[in-house]
Design an enzyme around this catalytic site. Structure first.
Site, PDB file in Angstrom:
ATOM      1  N   ASP A 120       0.841  -1.209   0.000  1.00  0.00           N
ATOM      2  CA  ASP A 120       0.000   0.000   0.000  1.00  0.00           C
ATOM      3  C   ASP A 120       0.874   1.256   0.000  1.00  0.00           C
ATOM      4  O   ASP A 120       0.585   2.236  -0.690  1.00  0.00           O
ATOM      5  CB  ASP A 120      -0.912  -0.017   1.228  1.00  0.00           C
ATOM      6  CG  ASP A 120      -1.624  -1.353   1.378  1.00  0.00           C
ATOM      7  OD1 ASP A 120      -2.423  -1.689   0.489  1.00  0.00           O
ATOM      8  OD2 ASP A 120      -1.351  -2.077   2.345  1.00  0.00           O
ATOM      9  N   HIS A 166      -4.443  -3.536   6.520  1.00  0.00           N
ATOM     10  CA  HIS A 166      -4.260  -3.783   5.080  1.00  0.00           C
ATOM     11  C   HIS A 166      -5.635  -4.179   4.530  1.00  0.00           C
ATOM     12  O   HIS A 166      -5.923  -5.339   4.260  1.00  0.00           O
ATOM     13  CB  HIS A 166      -3.226  -4.883   4.838  1.00  0.00           C
ATOM     14  CG  HIS A 166      -3.105  -5.264   3.384  1.00  0.00           C
ATOM     15  ND1 HIS A 166      -2.735  -4.355   2.431  1.00  0.00           N
ATOM     16  CD2 HIS A 166      -3.342  -6.415   2.733  1.00  0.00           C
ATOM     17  CE1 HIS A 166      -2.747  -4.950   1.228  1.00  0.00           C
ATOM     18  NE2 HIS A 166      -3.123  -6.206   1.407  1.00  0.00           N
TER      19      HIS A 166
END
Length: 332
Positions: free
Chosen positions: A160, A188
């Site tokens: 990410d 996440h």
């Protein structure tokens, strides 16, 4: 003196991410161009034949740093003596499955793999959990591998983080290597908070804040955040398969920085065990900005947090608390 080989375990090694990851490790991208490795590849019995095919390819590629390959469906053999464990194997969510069903499958996988690491891994083994739900899988692993220090159990939010760097780089038409210090806070998942308030870009006039250069708060507070949060889904839609190459590359980045250190003045995002920093409840695996040195990570302290950020950070913490409760209910 040649270095002693490091034993690196990859679970789910015959899968998409594993297939992208093992050559990167064998080539020295994870641990450095002078660090020999012995690869331990573990997968389920159903994938044994494919796993053997991956082993054949590793041999055929003649990687100079690769000093041995263990390809096995036996968790004890897979975990014995490993110094680094990259946990890619997990149970994916399938159509029509409830969240609790996925969680209970993963809880049982991570409970048994934790037990094998606890008994058979090298002391001070570093663990990176990639399989989703990554934060909560890492928490279960920590629970059932009590002799592995809690600082040695992490989960992957570097993917990410790298996605956020990539979006800024594209927006400003600058090399991605000139962008630094974005932060992924939290889970996440699609509640994660990609934060650019502390991010900087190297320019010919020195380092400048991202917000100052982008000059578009509406984009930074809106589309930028949702693009990073939903990038995985966008890749599945485009590729008809989940992100493997970028996940493998990010796993290498995560371990490399953890082992070899982050550059001076740069921080990266890692899912780590919360100590209460930034008022994040302790007892969760939560993504923070960290710096790494001498094989240890430390949470970057003292960053100012505005009201908008606070709300987003609390929201993702709330989701992690719910996941934790769900996971523990599966255990009982």
């Amino acid at each position: 003196m040649a270095k002693e080989p490091v034993r690196v375990l990859v679970t789910g090694a015959a899968g998409q991410i594993g297939y992208a990851l093992v050559p990167m490790i064998a080539r020295g991208i994870m641990l450095g161009a002078d660090q020999p490795v012995i690869l331990h590849m573990l997968d389920i019995p159903f994938a044994a034949e494919a796993l053997n095919g991956v082993k054949m390819e590793l041999i055929d590629a003649a990687f100079p740093l690769l000093k041995g390959v263990v390809a096995t469906t036996d968790a004890v053999e897979g975990c014995t003596g490993v110094n680094v464990a990259v946990m890619v194997g997990g149970f994916p969510r399938k159509e029509g499955m409830e969240r609790k069903d996925v969680m209970s499958k993963n809880v049982s996988i991570y409970k048994s793999q934790a037990a094998a690491l606890e008994k058979h891994a090298a002391p001070n083994c570093k663990v990176l959990v990639v399989a989703n739900p990554a934060n909560t899988n890492a928490l279960i692993l920590k629970e059932f591998a009590p002799s592995i220090p809690e600082k040695n159990i992490t989960c992957l939010t570097r993917l990410d983080h790298n996605r956020a760097l990539g979006q800024i780089s594209e927006r400003l038409s600058v090399p991605v290597s000139d962008v630094k210090n974005v932060i992924i806070w939290g889970n996440h998942s699609s509640t994660q908070y990609p934060d650019v308030n502390h991010a900087k870009v190297q320019t010919s006039f020195g380092e400048k804040p991202v917000r100052e250069l982008v000059k578009n708060d509406e984009w930074l507070n809106g589309e930028f955040i949702t693009t990073v949060q939903q990038r995985g889904a966008a890749i599945i839609k485009a590729r008809k398969l989940s992100s493997a190459l970028s996940a493998a590359s990010s796993a290498c980045d995560h371990i490399r920085d953890w082992v070899l250190g982050t550059p001076e003045g740069t921080f990266v995002s890692m899912g780590v065990y919360s100590d209460g920093s930034y008022n994040v409840p302790s007892g969760l695996i939560y993504s923070f900005p960290v710096t790494c040195r001498n094989g240890e990570w430390d949470i970057v302290q003292g960053l100012p947090i505005d009201e908008v950020s606070r709300k987003k950070m609390d929201l993702t913490a709330e989701e992690l608390k719910e996941e934790k409760d769900l996971a523990y209910s599966c255990l009982s």
